[in-house]
Design a protein around this motif. Structure first.
Motif, PDB file in Angstrom:
ATOM      1  N   SER A 184       0.829  -1.202   0.000  1.00 26.99           N
ATOM      2  CA  SER A 184       0.000   0.000   0.000  1.00 26.99           C
ATOM      3  C   SER A 184       0.868   1.258   0.000  1.00 26.99           C
ATOM      4  O   SER A 184       0.581   2.225  -0.716  1.00 26.99           O
ATOM      5  CB  SER A 184      -0.922  -0.003   1.222  1.00 26.99           C
ATOM      6  N   ASN A 185       1.935   1.247   0.798  1.00 25.56           N
ATOM      7  CA  ASN A 185       2.853   2.388   0.845  1.00 25.56           C
ATOM      8  C   ASN A 185       3.511   2.622  -0.508  1.00 25.56           C
ATOM      9  O   ASN A 185       3.807   3.755  -0.889  1.00 25.56           O
ATOM     10  CB  ASN A 185       3.927   2.174   1.912  1.00 25.56           C
ATOM     11  N   LEU A 186       3.740   1.525  -1.222  1.00 19.14           N
ATOM     12  CA  LEU A 186       4.357   1.618  -2.550  1.00 19.14           C
ATOM     13  C   LEU A 186       3.395   2.256  -3.562  1.00 19.14           C
ATOM     14  O   LEU A 186       3.823   2.902  -4.513  1.00 19.14           O
ATOM     15  CB  LEU A 186       4.758   0.212  -3.030  1.00 19.14           C
ATOM     16  N   LEU A 187       2.087   2.111  -3.305  1.00 17.12           N
ATOM     17  CA  LEU A 187       1.086   2.546  -4.284  1.00 17.12           C
ATOM     18  C   LEU A 187       0.240   3.740  -3.833  1.00 17.12           C
ATOM     19  O   LEU A 187      -0.572   4.235  -4.611  1.00 17.12           O
ATOM     20  CB  LEU A 187       0.138   1.376  -4.596  1.00 17.12           C
ATOM     21  N   ASN A 188       0.430   4.200  -2.580  1.00 16.00           N
ATOM     22  CA  ASN A 188      -0.511   5.190  -2.058  1.00 16.00           C
ATOM     23  C   ASN A 188      -0.409   6.578  -2.697  1.00 16.00           C
ATOM     24  O   ASN A 188      -1.270   7.430  -2.473  1.00 16.00           O
ATOM     25  CB  ASN A 188      -0.419   5.300  -0.521  1.00 16.00           C
ATOM     26  N   LYS A 189       0.637   6.806  -3.489  1.00 20.18           N
ATOM     27  CA  LYS A 189       0.743   8.068  -4.211  1.00 20.18           C
ATOM     28  C   LYS A 189       0.562   7.828  -5.708  1.00 20.18           C
ATOM     29  O   LYS A 189       1.106   8.546  -6.541  1.00 20.18           O
ATOM     30  CB  LYS A 189       2.086   8.742  -3.926  1.00 20.18           C
ATOM     31  N   TYR A 190      -0.207   6.792  -5.999  1.00 21.12           N
ATOM     32  CA  TYR A 190      -0.428   6.425  -7.400  1.00 21.12           C
ATOM     33  C   TYR A 190      -1.003   7.596  -8.190  1.00 21.12           C
ATOM     34  O   TYR A 190      -1.980   8.221  -7.778  1.00 21.12           O
ATOM     35  CB  TYR A 190      -1.395   5.230  -7.480  1.00 21.12           C
ATOM     36  N   ASN A 191      -0.351   7.899  -9.313  1.00 26.71           N
ATOM     37  CA  ASN A 191      -0.796   9.010 -10.145  1.00 26.71           C
ATOM     38  C   ASN A 191      -0.742   8.605 -11.620  1.00 26.71           C
ATOM     39  O   ASN A 191      -0.030   9.201 -12.422  1.00 26.71           O
ATOM     40  CB  ASN A 191       0.063  10.247  -9.886  1.00 26.71           C
ATOM     41  N   ASN A 192      -1.475   7.541 -11.909  1.00 28.58           N
ATOM     42  CA  ASN A 192      -1.538   6.999 -13.270  1.00 28.58           C
ATOM     43  C   ASN A 192      -0.192   6.465 -13.765  1.00 28.58           C
ATOM     44  O   ASN A 192       0.068   6.476 -14.971  1.00 28.58           O
ATOM     45  CB  ASN A 192      -2.087   8.049 -14.250  1.00 28.58           C
ATOM     46  N   GLU A 193       0.655   6.029 -12.830  1.00 28.93           N
ATOM     47  CA  GLU A 193       1.892   5.378 -13.243  1.00 28.93           C
ATOM     48  C   GLU A 193       1.571   4.068 -13.952  1.00 28.93           C
ATOM     49  O   GLU A 193       0.520   3.465 -13.711  1.00 28.93           O
ATOM     50  CB  GLU A 193       2.794   5.091 -12.042  1.00 28.93           C
ATOM     51  N   VAL A 194       2.503   3.626 -14.771  1.00 27.49           N
ATOM     52  CA  VAL A 194       2.339   2.362 -15.478  1.00 27.49           C
ATOM     53  C   VAL A 194       3.102   1.277 -14.721  1.00 27.49           C
ATOM     54  O   VAL A 194       4.277   1.445 -14.389  1.00 27.49           O
ATOM     55  CB  VAL A 194       2.881   2.456 -16.925  1.00 27.49           C
ATOM     56  N   ILE A 195       2.423   0.188 -14.409  1.00 27.62           N
ATOM     57  CA  ILE A 195       3.058  -0.931 -13.705  1.00 27.62           C
ATOM     58  C   ILE A 195       3.500  -1.957 -14.741  1.00 27.62           C
ATOM     59  O   ILE A 195       2.673  -2.623 -15.359  1.00 27.62           O
ATOM     60  CB  ILE A 195       2.090  -1.573 -12.687  1.00 27.62           C
ATOM     61  N   ASN A 196       4.807  -2.033 -14.949  1.00 32.60           N
ATOM     62  CA  ASN A 196       5.357  -2.974 -15.925  1.00 32.60           C
ATOM     63  C   ASN A 196       5.884  -4.222 -15.237  1.00 32.60           C
ATOM     64  O   ASN A 196       6.590  -4.130 -14.226  1.00 32.60           O
ATOM     65  CB  ASN A 196       6.500  -2.322 -16.721  1.00 32.60           C
ATOM     66  N   ILE A 197       5.554  -5.370 -15.766  1.00 34.90           N
ATOM     67  CA  ILE A 197       6.044  -6.643 -15.245  1.00 34.90           C
ATOM     68  C   ILE A 197       7.208  -7.090 -16.120  1.00 34.90           C
ATOM     69  O   ILE A 197       7.058  -7.257 -17.337  1.00 34.90           O
ATOM     70  CB  ILE A 197       4.946  -7.720 -15.246  1.00 34.90           C
ATOM     71  N   GLY A 198       8.369  -7.268 -15.512  1.00 37.59           N
ATOM     72  CA  GLY A 198       9.574  -7.614 -16.257  1.00 37.59           C
ATOM     73  C   GLY A 198       9.828  -9.105 -16.313  1.00 37.59           C
ATOM     74  O   GLY A 198       8.898  -9.912 -16.290  1.00 37.59           O
ATOM     75  N   GLN A 199      11.099  -9.472 -16.325  1.00 40.73           N
ATOM     76  CA  GLN A 199      11.465 -10.875 -16.476  1.00 40.73           C
ATOM     77  C   GLN A 199      11.257 -11.663 -15.191  1.00 40.73           C
ATOM     78  O   GLN A 199      11.222 -11.107 -14.100  1.00 40.73           O
ATOM     79  CB  GLN A 199      12.922 -11.005 -16.913  1.00 40.73           C
ATOM     80  N   SER A 200      11.116 -12.960 -15.355  1.00 42.46           N
ATOM     81  CA  SER A 200      10.955 -13.873 -14.226  1.00 42.46           C
ATOM     82  C   SER A 200      12.111 -14.860 -14.223  1.00 42.46           C
ATOM     83  O   SER A 200      12.477 -15.404 -15.268  1.00 42.46           O
ATOM     84  CB  SER A 200       9.626 -14.624 -14.348  1.00 42.46           C
ATOM     85  N   THR A 201      12.710 -15.049 -13.056  1.00 42.70           N
ATOM     86  CA  THR A 201      13.798 -16.015 -12.930  1.00 42.70           C
ATOM     87  C   THR A 201      13.486 -16.989 -11.804  1.00 42.70           C
ATOM     88  O   THR A 201      12.703 -16.670 -10.900  1.00 42.70           O
ATOM     89  CB  THR A 201      15.140 -15.317 -12.634  1.00 42.70           C
TER      90      THR A 201
END
Length: 211
Positions: free
Chosen positions: A113-130
């Motif tokens: 929640s702390n990571l997202l509580n200032k959400y301002n239409n940012e784009v959440i990109n999912i990168g590589q998986s290892t």
């Protein structure tokens, strides 16, 4: 005789190569499955955040509600709690284990929640998986791209007995939530004991809800 032996040797080689390819394919498929799980969960979260933003209702409590709805069911809360408690697990009576799982799970949700509580239409990109060497743990890169800032995180998932991928940790800018909580809980156990630590966690979570 030599021809038969050579044929058997070649046949064995083909079998081993085929098995190796199948195992390799399974590993890559599993890594992809972990990435798909993260993408699906955060796609639902992102869609909900956009709706909250448009409705001007992007509050901390509403963000937590979104995470409780879409993320929490995909978390291995028992594994996360037991890893956080670590050596202190032996000190916790059976009748308090469920309470620790509940409170520490909310601590995990609060971090997201702390990571997202200032959400301002940012784009959440999912990168590589290892995958880890054992193939039981997957690490999936996440990048939250904004106009002025980019946050990077790594989500860690554990493969369950049912072969599903479940969240259990997140590293934000290289800092592991699990390890951070592990250090906090260890210090709290030394200072407050079992029941004192549980009470402390409950007070923190209640304060977060009220803020």
């Amino acid at each position: 005789m030599k021809t038969k032996r050579a044929f058997n040797t070649n046949l064995l080689s083909v079998v081993f190569i085929t098995m190796a390819l199948l195992i390799s394919a399974t590993v890559f498929a599993t890594a992809d499955e972990a990435k798909v799980k993260v993408k699906n969960v955060f796609s639902q979260v992102e869609t909900s955040l956009i709706k909250l933003k448009k409705a001007d209702t992007l509050t901390k409590n509403n963000i937590r509600d979104v995470l409780n709805q879409y993320l929490l069911p995909e978390v291995d809360t028992r594994y996360f709690t037991y890893k956080v408690l670590n050596k202190n697990m032996a000190k916790v009576p059976d009748d308090l284990k469920a309470s620790f799982i509940a409170e520490l799970s909310q601590q995990l949700i609060n971090t997201y929640s702390n990571l997202l509580n200032k959400y301002n239409n940012e784009v959440i990109n999912i990168g590589q998986s290892t995958l880890s060497k054992s193939g039981k743990i997957a690490m999936v890169d996440i990048t939250i791209v904004g106009k002025n800032k980019t946050n990077k995180a790594v989500v860690k998932l554990l493969q369950s007995d049912e072969l599903n991928w479940l969240f259990f940790d997140i590293e934000v800018e290289g800092i592991s939530l699990l390890q951070t909580k592990q250090a906090e809980i260890n210090a709290s156990f030394n200072k407050l004991g079992v029941e004192g630590t549980l009470s402390h966690l409950q007070k923190i979570n209640q304060k977060v809800i009220e803020d």
